[in-house]
Design an enzyme around this catalytic site. Sequence first.
Site, PDB file in Angstrom:
ATOM      1  CD  GLU A  92      -3.024  -1.015   2.254  1.00 30.96           C
ATOM      2  OE1 GLU A  92      -4.205  -1.184   1.932  1.00 30.96           O
ATOM      3  OE2 GLU A  92      -2.682  -0.778   3.414  1.00 30.96           O
ATOM      4  CB  CYS A 112       2.820   7.886   2.901  1.00 29.82           C
ATOM      5  SG  CYS A 112       3.191   6.833   4.297  1.00 29.82           S
ATOM      6  CB  CYS A 119       6.717  -4.116   9.974  1.00 28.82           C
ATOM      7  SG  CYS A 119       8.018  -3.307  10.936  1.00 28.82           S
ATOM      8  CB  CYS A 123       4.568  -1.298  16.935  1.00 26.54           C
ATOM      9  SG  CYS A 123       6.307  -0.934  16.641  1.00 26.54           S
ATOM     10  CB  CYS A 126       1.731  -0.576  13.954  1.00 24.77           C
ATOM     11  SG  CYS A 126       2.154  -0.537  12.205  1.00 24.77           S
ATOM     12  CD  GLU A 170      12.468   1.037  11.163  1.00 23.25           C
ATOM     13  OE1 GLU A 170      11.432   1.524  11.638  1.00 23.25           O
ATOM     14  OE2 GLU A 170      13.476   1.719  10.893  1.00 23.25           O
ATOM     15  CG  HIS A 226       5.483   5.246  19.860  1.00 23.14           C
ATOM     16  ND1 HIS A 226       4.874   6.200  19.088  1.00 23.14           N
ATOM     17  CD2 HIS A 226       6.020   4.352  18.987  1.00 23.14           C
ATOM     18  CE1 HIS A 226       5.025   5.900  17.816  1.00 23.14           C
ATOM     19  NE2 HIS A 226       5.721   4.796  17.726  1.00 23.14           N
ATOM     20  CB  CYS A 342       0.183   6.992  11.029  1.00 24.85           C
ATOM     21  SG  CYS A 342       0.686   8.568  10.432  1.00 24.85           S
TER      22      CYS A 342
HETATM   23  N1  SAH Z   1       8.417   1.785  10.878  1.00 22.23           N
HETATM   24  C1  SAH Z   1       8.557   3.179  10.916  1.00 22.23           C
HETATM   25  C2  SAH Z   1       7.795   3.896   9.818  1.00 22.23           C
HETATM   26  C3  SAH Z   1       6.406   3.437   9.523  1.00 22.23           C
HETATM   27  S1  SAH Z   1       5.199   3.784  10.738  1.00 22.23           S
HETATM   28  C4  SAH Z   1       8.193   3.728  12.291  1.00 22.23           C
HETATM   29  O1  SAH Z   1       7.615   2.999  13.073  1.00 22.23           O
HETATM   30  O2  SAH Z   1       8.524   4.871  12.557  1.00 22.23           O
HETATM   31  C5  SAH Z   1       5.002   5.534  10.599  1.00 22.23           C
HETATM   32  C6  SAH Z   1       4.453   6.183  11.850  1.00 22.23           C
HETATM   33  O3  SAH Z   1       3.116   5.780  12.125  1.00 22.23           O
HETATM   34  C7  SAH Z   1       5.253   5.842  13.073  1.00 22.23           C
HETATM   35  O4  SAH Z   1       5.513   6.968  13.868  1.00 22.23           O
HETATM   36  C8  SAH Z   1       4.313   4.920  13.804  1.00 22.23           C
HETATM   37  O5  SAH Z   1       4.546   4.885  15.169  1.00 22.23           O
HETATM   38  C9  SAH Z   1       2.986   5.513  13.495  1.00 22.23           C
HETATM   39  N2  SAH Z   1       1.876   4.600  13.749  1.00 22.23           N
HETATM   40  C10 SAH Z   1       1.852   3.258  13.622  1.00 22.23           C
HETATM   41  N3  SAH Z   1       0.623   2.766  13.944  1.00 22.23           N
HETATM   42  C11 SAH Z   1      -0.139   3.834  14.262  1.00 22.23           C
HETATM   43  C12 SAH Z   1      -1.501   3.990  14.635  1.00 22.23           C
HETATM   44  N4  SAH Z   1      -2.328   2.949  14.733  1.00 22.23           N
HETATM   45  N5  SAH Z   1      -1.953   5.234  14.876  1.00 22.23           N
HETATM   46  C13 SAH Z   1      -1.123   6.306  14.766  1.00 22.23           C
HETATM   47  N6  SAH Z   1       0.160   6.227  14.400  1.00 22.23           N
HETATM   48  C14 SAH Z   1       0.655   5.001  14.150  1.00 22.23           C
HETATM   49 FE1  SF4 Z   2       6.845  -1.581  11.955  1.00 21.90          FE
HETATM   50 FE2  SF4 Z   2       6.722   1.077  12.263  1.00 21.90          FE
HETATM   51 FE3  SF4 Z   2       4.494  -0.451  12.419  1.00 21.90          FE
HETATM   52 FE4  SF4 Z   2       6.311  -0.556  14.365  1.00 21.90          FE
HETATM   53  S1  SF4 Z   2       5.064   1.231  13.774  1.00 21.90           S
HETATM   54  S2  SF4 Z   2       5.305  -2.317  13.395  1.00 21.90           S
HETATM   55  S3  SF4 Z   2       8.183  -0.322  13.218  1.00 21.90           S
HETATM   56  S4  SF4 Z   2       5.768  -0.148  10.623  1.00 21.90           S
END
Ligand code: SAH
Ligand code: SF4
Length: 358
Positions: A92, A112, A119, A123, A126, A170, A226, A342
């Site tokens: 995506e 984006c 990944c 997390c 996510c 990532e 975070h 995000c």
């Molecule tokens: N892996 C990298 C980049 C992709 S995620 C990283 O984690 O930074 C991009 C951003 O979206 C990151 O700051 C991540 O913490 C945030 N993110 C992930 N899941 C989210 C969610 N459910 N709501 C808001 N932000 C989120």
């Molecule tokens: Fe991967 Fe970034 Fe999602 Fe964490 S927030 S699982 S590092 S994509």
Amino acid sequence: MTDLYRLLPEEMEEMIIELGQPRYRADQILYALYYKFPKSISEIKQLPSIFRETLVEKGFAIGSTKEVHRVVSKDGETTKLLLNLQDETPVESVLMQYPPKKMFGHPRSTICVSTQVGCAMGCVFCATGQMGFERNMKAEEIVGQVIHFAKILSDKKQHVTNIVFMGMGEPLANYSETIRAIQLLTHPRGFGLGQRNITISTIGIISAIDKLSEENLQVGLAISLHAPNDKLRQWLVPTAGKESVKELIDAGKRFFLKTGRRVTFEYALIKGVNDSIKIAEELALLLRNNGSHVNIIPLNPTAGELKRPSRNNVIEFERILYNSGINCTVRVEKGTEISAACGQLRTDVLSKYNNERN
Ligand code: SAH
Ligand code: SF4
């Protein structure tokens, strides 16, 4: 097969010379790739047909992405694409547009991009993390996402103004392909975007942040923090080390000292988890006087139990940081209703696309 989008201009020239062709053929190909967006070598009409055939015989191709599905938000400002890569793997990518500041200006058009399919970081908040890791993407596949949107925009006489590495995956865990993609996208004879218009977001792989600061690139860095303490951070980011909070802040300082570019700390704000006044004060204490910027991202809903805090809570959290002299913004929510915001990107539940279509 070698994808022409993989080659840096210098490599393209080398390849051309090896094939006994004049050097300017490289510029003809580069011009076509980054201004005309051909889907195959046969569409590069600037080249003599016999040379196009030679390129194909030598194993070169254009591995363009195939658009499988497109969703546009109601306000028309966010577009999410499901793209199939050459091997049919779906990823995506999202376009976010912001209206022009001046009456006749161009909109800001930020792409984006994804850097991995899935990944491995897991997390808990996510959607990509919850689908697990499938594979790294190649530089040409990362670039391909931008090219796909660049073509859509160019049909409307618009262009890509910014790129954020904040899609699936990532970026620093796929380091060399991410760097190659940045070089291709910012090379004056390649896509030619300003380095300062690119931001890499990372969950915080310390050695890779240090390596990035040595690359002589002027890209922006966003570190996903975070939490102000390790216990909470380790719960949210299961792969985080025992002292990741301090290590990340130190790595951010080193990055700034080396590159002169300020680091943003991203903070996904989650109701009842990391949004209390006490935690805001702890975060304020941690980041006070280090000149960094905090970007609060009120949680976007995914399949799990975690919830977004109320608007008042978000404002209160921001106020506490602000009052401690911390430069702080709340990310403008874009594309939530089409699951393009995000953390909402995932491609293992493809049936959802079929449901959307029916
Ligand atoms: N892996 C990298 C980049 C992709 S995620 C990283 O984690 O930074 C991009 C951003 O979206 C990151 O700051 C991540 O913490 C945030 N993110 C992930 N899941 C989210 C969610 N459910 N709501 C808001 N932000 C989120
Ligand atoms: Fe991967 Fe970034 Fe999602 Fe964490 S927030 S699982 S590092 S994509």
